[in-house]
Scaffold this active site. Sequence first.
Site, PDB file in Angstrom:
ATOM      1  N   LYS A 210      -7.384 -45.639  22.583  1.00 36.31           N
ATOM      2  CA  LYS A 210      -6.416 -46.039  21.545  1.00 36.31           C
ATOM      3  C   LYS A 210      -5.478 -47.058  22.188  1.00 36.31           C
ATOM      4  CE  LYS A 210      -2.822 -45.804  19.737  1.00 36.31           C
ATOM      5  NZ  LYS A 210      -2.046 -47.056  19.626  1.00 36.31           N
ATOM      6  N   SER A 267       5.780 -44.465  26.867  1.00 40.42           N
ATOM      7  CA  SER A 267       7.158 -43.989  26.991  1.00 40.42           C
ATOM      8  C   SER A 267       7.208 -42.479  27.215  1.00 40.42           C
ATOM      9  CB  SER A 267       7.930 -44.346  25.719  1.00 40.42           C
ATOM     10  OG  SER A 267       7.332 -43.709  24.621  1.00 40.42           O
ATOM     11  N   GLY A 271       5.122 -39.466  25.384  1.00 41.81           N
ATOM     12  CA  GLY A 271       4.416 -38.557  26.304  1.00 41.81           C
ATOM     13  C   GLY A 271       4.756 -37.101  26.005  1.00 41.81           C
ATOM     14  N   GLU A 288       1.426 -41.023  32.454  1.00 38.92           N
ATOM     15  CA  GLU A 288       2.118 -42.040  33.267  1.00 38.92           C
ATOM     16  C   GLU A 288       3.237 -42.562  32.383  1.00 38.92           C
ATOM     17  OE1 GLU A 288       1.391 -42.416  36.248  1.00 38.92           O
ATOM     18  OE2 GLU A 288      -0.722 -41.876  36.472  1.00 38.92           O
ATOM     19  N   CYS A 322       6.591 -50.297  33.993  1.00 39.70           N
ATOM     20  CA  CYS A 322       7.231 -49.009  34.269  1.00 39.70           C
ATOM     21  C   CYS A 322       7.635 -48.885  35.735  1.00 39.70           C
ATOM     22  CB  CYS A 322       6.327 -47.855  33.855  1.00 39.70           C
ATOM     23  SG  CYS A 322       4.663 -48.035  34.477  1.00 39.70           S
TER      24      CYS A 322
HETATM   25  P1  ADP Z   1       6.468 -48.512  23.803  1.00 39.81           P
HETATM   26  O1  ADP Z   1       7.729 -47.916  23.272  1.00 39.81           O
HETATM   27  O2  ADP Z   1       6.625 -49.215  25.062  1.00 39.81           O
HETATM   28  O3  ADP Z   1       5.671 -49.258  22.761  1.00 39.81           O
HETATM   29  P2  ADP Z   1       4.973 -46.166  23.379  1.00 39.81           P
HETATM   30  O4  ADP Z   1       5.029 -44.947  24.200  1.00 39.81           O
HETATM   31  O5  ADP Z   1       5.622 -46.119  22.033  1.00 39.81           O
HETATM   32  O6  ADP Z   1       5.586 -47.310  24.266  1.00 39.81           O
HETATM   33  O7  ADP Z   1       3.489 -46.659  23.179  1.00 39.81           O
HETATM   34  C1  ADP Z   1       2.450 -46.474  24.117  1.00 39.81           C
HETATM   35  C2  ADP Z   1       1.196 -46.131  23.354  1.00 39.81           C
HETATM   36  O8  ADP Z   1       1.412 -44.932  22.635  1.00 39.81           O
HETATM   37  C3  ADP Z   1       0.762 -47.164  22.320  1.00 39.81           C
HETATM   38  O9  ADP Z   1      -0.648 -47.196  22.269  1.00 39.81           O
HETATM   39  C4  ADP Z   1       1.305 -46.595  21.036  1.00 39.81           C
HETATM   40  O10 ADP Z   1       0.600 -47.014  19.893  1.00 39.81           O
HETATM   41  C5  ADP Z   1       1.072 -45.107  21.281  1.00 39.81           C
HETATM   42  N1  ADP Z   1       1.898 -44.215  20.471  1.00 39.81           N
HETATM   43  C6  ADP Z   1       3.138 -44.391  20.002  1.00 39.81           C
HETATM   44  N2  ADP Z   1       3.550 -43.311  19.300  1.00 39.81           N
HETATM   45  C7  ADP Z   1       2.533 -42.422  19.340  1.00 39.81           C
HETATM   46  C8  ADP Z   1       2.321 -41.099  18.816  1.00 39.81           C
HETATM   47  N3  ADP Z   1       3.249 -40.472  18.117  1.00 39.81           N
HETATM   48  N4  ADP Z   1       1.131 -40.511  19.066  1.00 39.81           N
HETATM   49  C9  ADP Z   1       0.187 -41.140  19.803  1.00 39.81           C
HETATM   50  N5  ADP Z   1       0.326 -42.361  20.317  1.00 39.81           N
HETATM   51  C10 ADP Z   1       1.476 -42.998  20.099  1.00 39.81           C
END
Ligand code: ADP
Length: 518
Positions: A210, A267, A271, A288, A322
């Site tokens: 994903k 983030s 996570g 990570e 990061c």
């Molecule tokens: P950033 O804030 O730097 O975009 P994220 O942690 O939001 O970092 O995003 C990292 C990855 O996690 C991306 O692929 C994003 O689409 C995905 N992501 C964001 N929110 C969710 C969620 N609730 N469940 C699963 N994946 C998510």
Amino acid sequence: MIFQASRLIITVNHLHSLKSINRVWLQGDFRRNMHLLLNKTLINGEWVSSSSNTELAVTNPANGSIVGHVPDLDVHDVNKAIDAAHKTFHSNEWSSLTAKERSTLLKKWYLLLESNRNEIASIMTMESGKPLAESLGEITYGNSFVEWFAEEARRVYGEIIPTPQKQKRLFLTREPIGVAALITPWNFPHAMITRKASAAIAAGCTVVIKPAEDTPLTALALVKLAEEAGFPKGVFNVVTCSRKNVAAVGEALCTSKQIAGVSFTGSTEVGRILYRHCAEGIKKIGLELGGNAPFIVFESANLEKAVTGAMTSKFRNCGQACVASNRFLIQDTVSDAFTAKLLTAMKSLQVGDGKDQGVQIGPLINTAQLHKVSDIVEDARSKGAHIVVGGRPIPGKGELFYEPTVVANITPDMRLYTEEVFGPVVAILKFKTEDEALRIANDTNRGLAGYFYSENLNQVMRVSRKLEVGMVGVNEGLLSTAEAAFGGVKESGIGREGSRHGIDDYVEIKYICLGGLD
Ligand code: ADP
């Protein structure tokens, strides 16, 4: 002049030739020349649209133009991808392959990734905004994981244990866990995928990837080449989706009974959500997450080396890493000299569209990121910090550009102290003693990378031991490599990627007791 981008040292002459190749793609009718710029996604060996036929536009952060469209998948589509990966994992075609055969496939993928570097770099620069030299550097780095895990695939050894009972023999084998869901961020659209996927595949898993909604095109280019390398259908599946669908898609990936493990880079907030989802099915998870890296300069430091390290660790990818240094702790006796040298080095930074020659700092990835960086700097300004240089967006360049910035007199009540800024902002604090530096450095719930500069051997050994982080750069601002273990402590994550330990998330130890012997 030598410009260091990731692990690659590229001379300006080299850059000129690379850029003239890439300009063909980046300007004019580049699509006709690009076989890796795709608008469908790969599920079960087929390039498909979403079942609802909806798409997600991918824009170039440098100028807002549309680079391409990808399918906006929903839970229904994701379940198909999971199902395909699950069937393939149990198929004879995949499960009967030897480690050497998987290694050969990974090597073929590696060679294709190498021979398509320029096209992948063009796609990456267009969708992420990072300068071409950095895209190429990331490709060198990202490809190195495929090469490394092609080699490690053949060394996933078991153990034979000396038996305590004569009629028994005891064996431990390391078995692939099954289907791995890999959720990756936009800041390293290539390397975060290869670091996970090649380890998973070396172990014998199949994957559902994903990618981040801002950078799905690089992911599609990578799996197109995996397909060309000859992996059986269903080994690689990619789920592209919009922010609107991501929560449901993420939940489906983490809670599906057909998924054995999840690996996430992103983030700490997300996570945490995924960790909770995985708890339900007692699923393996590798995380990570964000950092808040200290960059300490002690008075014995070589200041030239410290400034070079600071420039690399702060301004690479516009500060959006990061492991980027977040808090610069400078011993008071050298703080003026360090800051003066840093300001001189920063004068030559060129900000602009990553495709343009000589540009070292591109735009931030999106509006949310620009607002975050601006708000964090404004927070510091309002609480009495001194903005030494920069501190504003650069609307003349485009909507998402931010000035390379230095902010001094940071205090613990400021967001720059507690939060990862993820932008081109150097936050400076002064300290008097080593103990004080360590107290400030460790005064955070994050613990990914930490850097320090010192020429005092005893101090080097002491501080390396006492920094509460997963990775320490001593007189070095760039530490990640396929051969070493990448990962954090505290709320920066669980598990390690790269190195021989990178396979661990994708295998389970199975104990076989052979009894009834004479
Ligand atoms: P950033 O804030 O730097 O975009 P994220 O942690 O939001 O970092 O995003 C990292 C990855 O996690 C991306 O692929 C994003 O689409 C995905 N992501 C964001 N929110 C969710 C969620 N609730 N469940 C699963 N994946 C998510």
